[in-house]
Structures are given as C-alpha cells and as structure tokens.
Design a protein around this motif. Structure first.
Motif, short mmCIF file in Angstrom:
data_model
loop_
_atom_site.label_atom_id
_atom_site.label_comp_id
_atom_site.label_asym_id
_atom_site.label_seq_id
_atom_site.Cartn_x
_atom_site.Cartn_y
_atom_site.Cartn_z
N ASP A 16 -11.34 -7.33 4.39
CA ASP A 16 -12.55 -7.20 3.31
C ASP A 16 -12.39 -8.96 2.71
O ASP A 16 -13.37 -9.35 2.01
CB ASP A 16 -12.00 -6.60 2.30
CG ASP A 16 -12.57 -5.16 2.30
OD1 ASP A 16 -13.40 -4.93 3.36
OD2 ASP A 16 -12.18 -4.29 1.75
N ALA A 45 -4.06 1.69 7.32
CA ALA A 45 -5.39 1.40 7.48
C ALA A 45 -6.13 0.73 6.22
O ALA A 45 -6.86 -0.09 6.29
CB ALA A 45 -6.15 2.98 7.44
N GLU A 46 -5.47 1.05 5.12
CA GLU A 46 -5.70 0.45 3.71
C GLU A 46 -5.32 -1.07 3.84
O GLU A 46 -6.03 -1.97 3.60
CB GLU A 46 -5.10 1.19 2.74
CG GLU A 46 -5.51 0.27 1.50
CD GLU A 46 -4.49 0.95 0.36
OE1 GLU A 46 -4.09 0.31 -0.81
OE2 GLU A 46 -4.37 2.23 0.25
N ALA A 47 -4.12 -1.70 4.24
CA ALA A 47 -3.71 -2.62 4.53
C ALA A 47 -4.66 -3.58 5.48
O ALA A 47 -5.16 -4.69 5.08
CB ALA A 47 -2.42 -2.93 4.96
N GLU A 58 -7.77 -2.86 6.26
CA GLU A 58 -8.98 -3.05 5.50
C GLU A 58 -9.10 -4.15 4.42
O GLU A 58 -10.03 -4.83 4.37
CB GLU A 58 -9.56 -1.94 4.71
CG GLU A 58 -11.01 -1.71 4.17
CD GLU A 58 -11.25 -0.45 3.99
OE1 GLU A 58 -12.54 -0.19 3.79
OE2 GLU A 58 -10.69 0.65 3.65
N ASN A 59 -7.97 -4.18 3.71
CA ASN A 59 -8.09 -5.43 2.55
C ASN A 59 -8.11 -6.56 3.17
O ASN A 59 -8.59 -7.60 2.93
CB ASN A 59 -6.78 -5.07 1.62
CG ASN A 59 -6.90 -4.00 0.72
OD1 ASN A 59 -7.86 -3.35 0.57
ND2 ASN A 59 -5.91 -3.83 -0.03
N ALA A 115 0.69 -1.19 -0.02
CA ALA A 115 -0.14 0.12 -0.05
C ALA A 115 0.89 1.32 0.22
O ALA A 115 0.25 2.34 -0.23
CB ALA A 115 -0.79 -0.05 1.29
N SER A 173 4.53 -1.32 -4.43
CA SER A 173 3.34 -2.51 -4.79
C SER A 173 3.77 -3.87 -4.82
O SER A 173 3.10 -4.65 -4.60
CB SER A 173 2.43 -1.70 -5.78
OG SER A 173 3.17 -1.87 -7.13
N ALA A 211 -2.87 6.22 6.44
CA ALA A 211 -3.61 5.83 5.47
C ALA A 211 -3.33 4.51 4.79
O ALA A 211 -4.33 3.67 4.39
CB ALA A 211 -3.87 6.86 4.24
N GLU A 212 -1.99 4.32 4.49
CA GLU A 212 -1.71 3.06 4.17
C GLU A 212 -1.75 1.78 5.03
O GLU A 212 -2.06 0.75 4.81
CB GLU A 212 -0.08 2.95 3.53
CG GLU A 212 0.25 4.15 2.40
CD GLU A 212 0.30 5.88 3.03
OE1 GLU A 212 0.58 6.46 2.11
OE2 GLU A 212 0.21 5.86 4.34
N LYS A 246 -2.67 -1.08 -6.42
CA LYS A 246 -1.78 -0.27 -6.76
C LYS A 246 -0.71 -0.76 -7.85
O LYS A 246 -0.41 -1.94 -7.41
CB LYS A 246 -1.12 0.24 -5.42
CG LYS A 246 -2.08 1.36 -4.84
CD LYS A 246 -1.38 1.82 -3.36
CE LYS A 246 -2.51 2.63 -2.55
NZ LYS A 246 -1.81 3.23 -1.49
N THR A 265 -2.45 -5.68 -3.01
CA THR A 265 -2.93 -4.26 -3.51
C THR A 265 -3.61 -4.29 -4.81
O THR A 265 -3.23 -5.23 -5.55
CB THR A 265 -1.86 -3.27 -3.10
OG1 THR A 265 -2.31 -2.16 -3.49
CG2 THR A 265 -0.73 -3.73 -4.18
#
Length: 436
Positions: free
Chosen positions: A246, A238-240, A242-243, A218, A310, A235-236, A305, A303
């Motif tokens: 998910d 949190a994104e990690a 969340e993935n 991320a 990435s 932010a990165e 990205k 990711t």
C-alpha cells in the motif's frame, strides 16, 4: 542431517586452506598444550567477523584497545570479510583451519551449532562471577540458550531497523505515531513534480527487515521454534505484506519497482522525506545529510494496532561464538575468550559510534552512550525483537522475501496465494534440510 558437512571435509578443508592461505588455528606457546596455547605466555585468539565498511574502523579500534590493555596476556588476531565470504570461510575451514572465535548473526547461530561449526559456551568457560548472561539484553540471550547455564554465544550488539527523515523536508510537522499518520504525512510531503517522495521503499532490500517488523507489529511470527516450520502464512502475515504494498500503490508515496539502494539514493540526494534502513547506515547518512538528518524508532509505525506486539521492531545481533576445534580447547583459551567477550561488552558504548546498540546493559547506561548522537533515538531496546534462532531459519523463513518482493511489484498481486506458495516452498525446504 547433523554433521553432514563432514562428508568430504578433508578435501574441502585442504582446498580452502590452500586458497585462503590460512594457517591452522591455535595461538603459539608450548607444544604440550592440547590446542597449542601453551602453559605460559600470551594467549593468541583468532577472530573472524563479517564486519566491514565504516563499522570496521570502530571495531578495529576496540580490538586495538583490548590488545593494549592485555598486552603480554591475550592477543586478538582479527580477520574481516564481507558477509558471504565470511560464512563460506567458516564452513570451509572449521574445524581444522578455522578461527578460535567468530561473530555470527543471531538468527544463524542455532544452525551453526546444529552442524557443529560452533560449540556451547558452558560452565567450563565461565561462571556468573566471570560473565553474567543477565547482564545482556534479554531478548537476544533467549535465542542463544544451549542448555542450563550454557549458551551458543554472547551478543555484542542489537541492530534494529529505524526510520530516518530529512528535517529540511519534514519541517515543523508532527512526527507520526502509527501507520496511518506516517502515510498521511508522507502523502503531504510527496511532490512528484519536483521528484520528492514521502517514503520511497525498495522491493528488495531491506525487505526482510521491513516485512518482519510489519509482521511482528501485526501480531504474527515468522517461525515455529519447536518444529522449525514457517508460520508467516497467516492473516497477520498477509496484513504485513499488504501494508508494504500500500505504501507504493495505495498511498503513492514511493516510486514503483525500486531496486536495492534506489530508495537510499533518493534519501541521500534530498529527494525523500523518510527512509527505512538499518541503524548500521547511520554514519553514511549522517555524512550525506549532516544536520538535516533526523532519526526515530519504527516502533508502531507499520501498523495501526495497539497493544500486544504492535511496538516491536525487528533486529539482529552480532554474536561472539566459539568455533569447533580439531583439538580440545585449553582452559587458558576458554578463560581468555570469556575475558575478551566481557571486555567488549563492558566497552561497547564505543561501538555505538558505528550506529549499533550495545547488548551489554550497563553500556547503555554510560554517559558515552547516552550522549552519542542519534542512537538514543533508535527506540527502547526492550521492543527490539531478534529473529528466532531456529535451526532452519534460512531455509524455513528467508524464502518468503522473494514472494514479498512479488507482492510489492504489483497493485493487483494475489497476496493470499503468494503467501501460501511461499510457505509451501519454505516447508519443502525445511523438510529437505531435516531429512537430507
């Protein structure tokens, strides 16, 4: 802070020695040598490692080969324990009753150096003619620098996390190239009526590998190596998280709240299409699935990205280090240690039989390594990223994994708050460690 482990060391060491029955280190020979190695005869070196399981068979075979090759010159006395016991033994017994050498996981090396459990391997040990740091995987060596021409250790391997798959379930489907493709295929292969899942993931292990890989991909990082402070509350970060969540709740390709090895059990019993696990599990998975086992790199799969980091995959390394001694280490022992480390590197293509990637560059160019099954599918070693070898890595970063577990056990978990709480706890732990 530094050297605080010396408080009460004498009583701790004596208790540890009585409990373990470990003799004072040193390798026989003439008594006039500072460390007992003597001026002539065989140099005996004790080596403690956390290598166990199927890996141990391969490692011991390499030790035997070395001892045979250097019979009458150098002898390695190897002692292996499970990880927790290994590290506790080091802390309890160095410097009075510890080993000459120890394998330490790369992310812990700087911490052990800070507390004087290990000493730098410097110009008194080697020159570039005897062992060249440039011959080793650059990313790992960059985490081991102690000073100019001085290193805290030399790596044996790089062991990344990888993506295993069951060929019988995946069939002729095209293998994924990014997170969306992985989730799409995993959904297609999920059949809950027959108990088959696309990608079961445990909320516990190997979360530290999966989360850190997702964090790197991320664009994030785990720790500020200049300050030893954690940096995952981003932010990165949190994104990690969340993935990973998910996978379970959005794409529904994994059962909820899987405990450690529950995902592994689904995979080995033919109830999972994909499985994320370390390369060290190769032998066990090959035995379980046989010809149906497939392996691919996790590069770019957590990711969507592109560019930047990435493609990076979290990895660790087994690092040969020199333990601190109560006496000066003789020059003969220093030279014997370097001889052993270099030999293990040069012959580490054999280590790939345990599913490990040699850190010694030339070993990866041998036919033995190139023809080894599966390991060449783990990915390009240039994308393997070993964790920052920061002084307070454990206290400053590893606390996050319990919070990632919390995030992965609820579809409605507040990721922003949990990541903030995780970093606050980690910072308190680092400050306590630094000022303790």
């Amino acid at each position: 802070m530094k050297k605080k482990f010396l408080k009460g060391l004498f009583s701790v060491v004596m208790a540890g020695a009585m409990t373990l029955g470990i003799a004072a280190c040193g390798g026989g020979g003439d008594a006039d040598s500072e460390d007992g190695s003597g001026a002539t005869g065989t140099v005996s070196l004790s080596l403690w490692t956390p290598i166990t399981g199927a890996d141990l068979t391969v490692f011991n075979r390499m030790i035997t080969r070395f001892n045979q090759a250097y019979e009458g010159q150098i002898h390695i006395d190897h002692q292996s324990n499970v990880r927790e016991t290994h590290y506790q033994n080091l802390k309890n017994n160095i410097p009075n009753n510890g080993p000459d050498m120890a394998i330490i996981h790369s992310q812990l090396v700087r911490n052990y150096a800070e507390y004087d459990y290990i000493v730098p391997i410097d110009s008194t040990f080697f020159t570039k003619e005897t062992i060249d740091p440039d011959d080793y995987q650059a990313n790992v060596m960059s985490t081991l620098i102690a000073g100019e021409d001085s290193y805290y250790g030399f790596p044996l391997d790089v062991h990344p996390i990888v993506l295993y798959y069951n060929k019988a379930i995946v069939g002729d489907n095209e293998l994924p190239a990014n997170f969306t493709e992985l989730m799409t295929l995993a959904q297609e292969l999920t059949d809950q009526s027959s108990g088959v899942w696309g990608l079961p993931v445990s909320t516990l292990w190997p979360t530290e590998f999966t989360y850190t890989t997702a964090l790197y991909q991320a664009g994030g990082t785990e720790i500020d190596t200049e300050t030893s402070m954690p940096m995952f509350n981003s932010a990165e970060g949190a994104e990690a998280a969340e993935n990973l969540r998910d996978i379970i709740y959005k794409y529904k390709v994994s059962p909820e709240n899987l405990q450690t090895d529950a995902d592994l059990n689904l995979f080995t019993t033919g109830k999972a299409a994909f499985h994320i696990q370390g390369c060290w599990s190769l032998l066990a998975l090959e035995e379980a699935l046989g010809d149906n086992l497939g392996v691919m790199s996790l590069s770019g799969l957590l990711t969507d990205k592109t560019g930047g980091n990435s493609r990076q995959v979290f990895a660790r390394s087994h690092v040969f280090t020199v333990a601190a001694q109560r006496r000066n280490i003789s020059q003969r022992k220093k030279e014997a240690m370097v001889t052993f480390i270099k030999w293990m590197g040069e012959n580490s293509a054999e280590w790939s039989q345990a599913g490990q990637i040699p850190a010694y560059n030339a070993a990866r160019e041998t036919d033995e390594f190139k023809n080894a099954p599966y390991v060449n599918d783990f990915g390009d070693p240039s994308v393997f990223r070993t964790a920052a070898s920061a002084t307070y890595f454990e206290s400053g970063y590893e606390t996050v994994f319990q919070y990632v577990t919390t995030i992965m056990t609820s579809a409605t978990s507040d990721i922003a708050k949990l990541m903030s709480d995780a970093e606050a706890e980690a910072r308190r732990a680092v400050n306590t460690e630094m000022n303790g």
